[in-house]
Design an enzyme around this catalytic site. Structure first.
Site, PDB file in Angstrom:
ATOM      1  N   TYR A 155     -41.510 -68.649 -35.058  1.00 52.10           N
ATOM      2  CA  TYR A 155     -42.692 -69.368 -35.526  1.00 52.10           C
ATOM      3  C   TYR A 155     -43.630 -68.439 -36.307  1.00 52.10           C
ATOM      4  CZ  TYR A 155     -47.425 -71.334 -34.933  1.00 52.10           C
ATOM      5  OH  TYR A 155     -48.710 -71.761 -35.122  1.00 52.10           O
ATOM      6  N   ASP A 240     -42.510 -68.466 -24.205  1.00 50.35           N
ATOM      7  CA  ASP A 240     -43.270 -69.569 -24.783  1.00 50.35           C
ATOM      8  C   ASP A 240     -42.470 -70.849 -24.549  1.00 50.35           C
ATOM      9  OD1 ASP A 240     -44.066 -71.609 -26.647  1.00 50.35           O
ATOM     10  OD2 ASP A 240     -45.100 -70.095 -27.830  1.00 50.35           O
ATOM     11  N   ILE A 242     -43.783 -74.168 -24.816  1.00 55.73           N
ATOM     12  CA  ILE A 242     -44.687 -75.266 -25.163  1.00 55.73           C
ATOM     13  C   ILE A 242     -43.956 -76.533 -25.601  1.00 55.73           C
ATOM     14  CG2 ILE A 242     -46.485 -73.618 -25.802  1.00 55.73           C
ATOM     15  CD1 ILE A 242     -46.007 -74.337 -28.725  1.00 55.73           C
ATOM     16  N   LYS A 279     -47.852 -80.000 -27.766  1.00 55.10           N
ATOM     17  CA  LYS A 279     -46.578 -80.536 -28.245  1.00 55.10           C
ATOM     18  C   LYS A 279     -46.003 -81.590 -27.294  1.00 55.10           C
ATOM     19  CE  LYS A 279     -47.115 -77.449 -31.397  1.00 55.10           C
ATOM     20  NZ  LYS A 279     -47.638 -77.831 -32.713  1.00 55.10           N
TER      21      LYS A 279
END
Length: 483
Positions: A155, A240, A242, A279
């Site tokens: 990302y 991560d 999410i 998200k």
């Protein structure tokens, strides 16, 4: 007009952090957003505008959210039914957060992970979105000049989140298409060794599971290898997670928390999870980020640092009520999964009909599109040349792989959940028409000529796409927020 020298003088009055390029805004990733902002698509008001496909928002289940809000007015202190709690919520300042909020978030994290693990509400630390959570952990775990290993592609916002204000570096773990960009022990060891040779101190490994931009999951064996690797090097692991609730097909999502509970030799002080409601629930504007650390010292330090980016108590109060409604949450997770799978399938099958392949995926709000065969030359310059045509002529904001630090040119991330069904159909027609019109053309110069001649007047002449007539599920307006 202000001269360049005057601009330089003004910058000298400001801090280096404020005036450097650490935000990463000068990249194709954000340039695509600017192209959309300057000419936003609208079905009736601007049908030839740029369609935003560079924003990972989950808008497919807002009808369910809105229904819950209408049916639960007491959850908000800004309604007649909930106003009696206004004073208590408005003056609450404890940076630990509302107890009921931390309990509800911990339970939601368990539910999303299939009740395979338990989370301690006292380890929940709030932050201003996942952006704030990542920066907070970077401040806790590393000093300026230290680095985190990060598997590619990753990302683009990580460059901002972890590097800009902390002085921390990101060191790539190169993953390749030949094995579907899987994270391997060999790649981890090679990256670590290269960092050592460059006298770069590695303080941790950052993983993104499910992956943004790939939409894939880390399997159990890979997660075990990763945990073993960070333990052998005595470095931190930041996971991560999410997109944990965006999985729409098998295999199921496995959190690093499951692995930690199974590996007896694991030093749990090295394990940290970043989570968010941006998200999985589609609430990026609420700025709810979570750090969950197994390290007591990190929890205490992060909680102090959270003073700079707390979640408003009004938001905490509303979400505590929503997340505690387990009947609603079970319905939401199931319905969201179904709608995401249906939308992703529509897009990828439509692309496959004109010979465009995508990386096989089962999670996320995007897919990884392979346009290598359309490149004039197999370079990142060639990728950007094609991307400019897609932005300026086809009028689609898709994100080029180079902005995700992909090791191979020709890959693009395409977001599919931030638009209504009619916009989705228009976007798919544009891509299909572009590919069909350029078949047989040998290079980008010829493509440009063809685009200029036809001006890509998108029509239904190729196909009616009758299989894309599902009802709309969500609004199409999207603020430019963290993706």
């Amino acid at each position: 007009m202000v001269s360049m020298s005057n601009n330089n003088q003004k910058q000298q009055l400001l801090s280096k952090i404020a005036t450097n390029d650490g935000h990463g805004e000068n990249s194709p990733y954000f340039d695509g957003w600017k192209a959309y902002a300057n000419d936003p698509f609208h079905l009736t008001d601007n049908p030839n505008g740029v369609i935003q496909m560079g924003l990972a928002e989950n808008q497919l289940c807002f009808d369910l959210i809105q229904e819950w809000v209408v049916n639960n007015p007491k959850a908000s202190i800004c309604t007649a039914e909930g106003a009696e709690n206004f004073q208590d919520i408005a003056i609450f300042q404890d940076y630990h957060g509302l107890p009921e909020f931390r309990q509800a978030v911990a339970r939601f994290m368990e539910k999303v992970r299939g009740d395979k693990v338990t989370f301690d509400p006292d380890r929940i630390v709030m932050s201003g979105g996942a952006t704030g959570a990542h920066e907070m952990l970077a401040f806790c775990l590393a000093d300026p000049g230290d680095a985190f290993l990060v598997p590619t592609p990753y990302y683009p916002g990580f460059d901002r989140d972890l590097r800009w204000r902390t002085g921390v570096q990101l060191f790539p773990v190169v993953c390749e298409s030949c094995n579907d960009f899987k994270v391997t022990k060999k790649a981890l060891e090679e990256a670590y060794e290269k960092a050592q040779q460059s006298n770069i101190k590695i303080k941790g490994l950052l993983i993104n599971n499910p992956s943004n931009p790939l939409g894939t999951l880390l399997d159990k064996d890979t997660l075990q290898d990763i945990v073993t690797f960070i333990n052998s090097k005595n470095i931190h692991l930041v996971s991560d997670e999410i997109y944990a609730a965006t999985v729409f097909d098998q295999p199921r999502f496995i959190s690093v928390s499951e692995i930690v509970e199974e590996i007896i030799e694991c030093n749990q002080d090295l394990i940290h999870i970043v989570y968010s409601l941006s998200k999985d629930l589609g609430f990026p504007g609420f700025r709810v980020g979570i750090v969950y650390s197994y390290n007591d010292t990190v929890v205490n330090i992060a909680r102090k640092m959270s003073s700079f980016g707390l979640v408003s108590t009004q938001t905490q109060h509303l979400l505590a009520s929503m997340l505690s409604d387990e009947i609603f949450i079970e319905k939401f997770i199931a319905e969201s999964s179904e709608r995401l799978g249906k939308r992703q399938g529509m897009f990828t099958k439509g692309l496959a009909q004109v010979g465009i392949s995508t990386l096989k995926s089962n999670a996320g709000l995007f897919f990884w599109m392979d346009l290598r065969r359309l490149l004039k030359e197999a370079t990142f310059d060639g990728e950007l040349e094609l991307w400019r045509i897609i932005i300026n002529e086809v009028k689609l904001n898709v994100s080029p792989g180079c902005s995700f630090h992909c090791s191979e040119p020709g890959w693009f991330r395409v977001c599919f959940a931030n638009m209504d069904d009619e916009t989705m159909k228009t976007a798919l027609r544009r891509i299909r028409n572009f590919v069909l019109q350029t078949k047989g053309l040998n290079n980008i110069a010829a493509i440009k000529k063809q685009c200029s001649r036809s001006k890509l007047q998108i029509s239904l002449s190729f196909r009616r796409l009758d299989d894309f007539n599902s009802p709309a599920h969500s609004p199409m307006n999207s603020p430019l927020v963290r993706t």
